[in-house]
Design a protein around this motif. Structure first.
Motif, PDB file in Angstrom:
ATOM      1  N   PRO A 192      -8.896  51.890  27.905  1.00 36.41           N
ATOM      2  CA  PRO A 192     -10.266  52.356  27.617  1.00 36.41           C
ATOM      3  C   PRO A 192     -10.267  53.570  28.718  1.00 36.41           C
ATOM      4  N   GLU A 193     -10.899  54.703  28.163  1.00 33.55           N
ATOM      5  CA  GLU A 193     -11.165  55.543  29.259  1.00 33.55           C
ATOM      6  C   GLU A 193     -11.952  55.290  30.496  1.00 33.55           C
ATOM      7  N   PRO A 194     -11.756  55.744  31.702  1.00 35.20           N
ATOM      8  CA  PRO A 194     -12.682  55.439  32.832  1.00 35.20           C
ATOM      9  C   PRO A 194     -13.832  55.868  32.970  1.00 35.20           C
ATOM     10  N   ALA A 195     -14.796  55.389  33.546  1.00 34.04           N
ATOM     11  CA  ALA A 195     -16.067  55.677  33.670  1.00 34.04           C
ATOM     12  C   ALA A 195     -16.261  56.127  35.241  1.00 34.04           C
ATOM     13  N   ALA A 196     -16.700  57.087  35.642  1.00 27.88           N
ATOM     14  CA  ALA A 196     -17.058  57.462  36.926  1.00 27.88           C
ATOM     15  C   ALA A 196     -17.979  56.735  37.538  1.00 27.88           C
ATOM     16  N   GLY A 197     -17.648  56.170  38.903  1.00 25.92           N
ATOM     17  CA  GLY A 197     -18.896  55.468  39.689  1.00 25.92           C
ATOM     18  C   GLY A 197     -19.683  56.463  40.598  1.00 25.92           C
ATOM     19  N   PRO A 198     -20.673  55.805  41.442  1.00 26.83           N
ATOM     20  CA  PRO A 198     -21.009  56.625  42.280  1.00 26.83           C
ATOM     21  C   PRO A 198     -19.997  57.339  43.242  1.00 26.83           C
TER      22      PRO A 198
ATOM     23  N   GLY B  52      -7.288  49.702  41.988  1.00 24.06           N
ATOM     24  CA  GLY B  52      -7.754  50.938  40.968  1.00 24.06           C
ATOM     25  C   GLY B  52      -6.618  51.393  40.229  1.00 24.06           C
ATOM     26  N   ASN B  53      -6.891  52.424  39.286  1.00 22.53           N
ATOM     27  CA  ASN B  53      -5.830  53.294  38.532  1.00 22.53           C
ATOM     28  C   ASN B  53      -5.692  54.522  38.928  1.00 22.53           C
ATOM     29  N   GLY B  54      -4.487  55.233  38.638  1.00 19.71           N
ATOM     30  CA  GLY B  54      -4.023  56.524  39.239  1.00 19.71           C
ATOM     31  C   GLY B  54      -4.066  57.659  38.223  1.00 19.71           C
TER      32      GLY B  54
ATOM     33  N   MET C 181     -10.685  55.620  23.567  1.00 21.42           N
ATOM     34  CA  MET C 181      -9.293  55.138  23.969  1.00 21.42           C
ATOM     35  C   MET C 181      -8.685  56.332  24.560  1.00 21.42           C
ATOM     36  N   MET C 182      -7.601  56.094  25.552  1.00 18.82           N
ATOM     37  CA  MET C 182      -6.671  56.915  25.816  1.00 18.82           C
ATOM     38  C   MET C 182      -5.343  56.457  26.023  1.00 18.82           C
ATOM     39  N   ARG C 183      -4.401  57.353  26.270  1.00 18.06           N
ATOM     40  CA  ARG C 183      -2.934  56.912  26.467  1.00 18.06           C
ATOM     41  C   ARG C 183      -2.813  56.949  28.100  1.00 18.06           C
ATOM     42  N   ALA C 184      -2.288  55.895  28.801  1.00 21.05           N
ATOM     43  CA  ALA C 184      -2.037  55.945  29.944  1.00 21.05           C
ATOM     44  C   ALA C 184      -0.607  55.108  30.152  1.00 21.05           C
TER      45      ALA C 184
ATOM     46  N   ALA D 279      -8.499  60.316  34.625  1.00 21.39           N
ATOM     47  CA  ALA D 279      -8.795  59.597  35.692  1.00 21.39           C
ATOM     48  C   ALA D 279     -10.188  59.664  36.325  1.00 21.39           C
ATOM     49  N   VAL D 280     -10.147  59.132  37.445  1.00 17.08           N
ATOM     50  CA  VAL D 280     -11.365  59.208  38.179  1.00 17.08           C
ATOM     51  C   VAL D 280     -10.912  59.258  39.634  1.00 17.08           C
TER      52      VAL D 280
END
Length: 314
Positions: free
Chosen positions: A20-26, A86-88, A1-4, A94-95
């Motif tokens: 939740p921490e983001p995961a990088a996509g393709p 999506g998130n920033g 987990m992370m602060r956002a 961030a991703v």
């Protein structure tokens, strides 16, 4: 987990939450965020009244940020938060798309880069790419106390301008423009602006983030063949200049927006800005705020009570 920082309702400031921490996509990378500025575009998108439409909530705002990749490489990055789903950047992680990540020099001040960001890109490209600044030319920077204005004053001098004059609307803005290196400051919030600009002109190039009546006076102060580059309208959406002024001195009125840049142009401009920052040649009057205080900082920026760019430190 992370602060956002999370916007739950459009028109209200974000609050800090565990996510939740983001995961990088393709074709994406994960960035450990170190700093993110609260920009006018962030406020506009989160208001729900922008031309991009109402963003889906909840979401993490932040259209740009600074941080580090997994291998420690410092980077600036952009996101489409608030413009597309999506998130920033206003989170501990961030991703970003590969093409929206720009490596930075080692040791560069992350918070200063975050504060300058795309505003400095606009200043640099308005001067050099759109405005075609030439060595020795005299430049007028309207809105000289703002982020674009402070960057424009310094970058004009660094890129060959002979003399840079600033136009400002408050005492605080005047002080910032003077610290940025303006040779003189003209108050654009007072009467007889044409006459006062004429005392310092004529000018070859005007950088104009304000438009309205100050832009009209600036056009009158241009020498024959002069150029005015507009990149904002904080003083008014309309500027009633006359045909005779344009034709009589063969003037050029040019529009500028960062959205017309290619990603390669944006990356090149950021590299120039980062090198100026690393070398101590480019700075900005900004305020650092703690991540826990982002809601209050956001509210101050939205209300106009923050008189400088606010940078959230993570």
């Amino acid at each position: 987990m992370m602060r956002a920082a999370v916007v739950d309702t459009c028109g209200r400031p974000p609050s800090v939450a565990e996510c939740p921490e983001p995961a990088a996509g393709p074709s994406e990378v994960r960035v450990r965020v170190t700093a993110a500025s609260i920009t006018p575009l962030d406020l506009l998108c989160a208001s729900g009244t922008s031309y991009f439409g109402v963003p889906a909530t909840p979401y993490v705002p932040g259209v740009q940020g600074v941080g580090e990749l997994a291998d420690g490489t410092p980077v600036w990055f952009a996101t489409s938060a608030g413009m597309l789903p999506g998130n920033g950047s206003m989170a501990e992680w961030a991703v970003a798309a590969d093409g929206d990540v720009v490596p930075l020099p080692e040791g560069v001040d992350h918070r200063l880069i975050a504060a300058l960001g795309l505003s400095a890109v606009a200043a640099l490209m308005a001067l050099t790419w759109r405005g075609d600044l030439r060595s020795g030319e005299q430049v007028l920077v309207l809105g000289g106390g703002g982020v674009v204005g402070q960057a424009s004053i310094q970058l004009a001098r660094l890129h060959g301008a002979g003399r840079v004059i600033a136009g400002c609307r408050s005492d605080a803005a005047q002080r910032r423009a003077e610290r940025a290196g303006a040779a003189a400051v003209v108050r654009i919030d007072r009467p007889a602006l044409d006459e006062r600009l004429a005392e310092h002109g004529p000018f070859d190039l005007v950088v104009d983030p304000v438009f309205g009546a100050p832009a009209v006076a600036a056009l009158h102060a241009l020498r024959p063949g002069g150029r005015l580059v507009n990149l904002g309208s904080s003083a008014g959406e309309n500027a009633p200049f006359d045909s005779a002024t344009l034709r009589g001195k063969h003037l050029s009125v040019l529009g500028y927006t960062n959205t017309e840049l290619t990603k390669e142009q944006r990356a090149d401009a950021l590299a120039v800005i980062a090198e100026h920052v690393r070398a101590g040649r480019l700075t900005l009057d900004y305020e650092t705020v703690a991540f826990a205080d982002i809601g209050d900082a956001w509210s101050r920026q939205a209300a106009g009570t923050a008189d400088r760019r606010l940078v959230v430190a993570l």
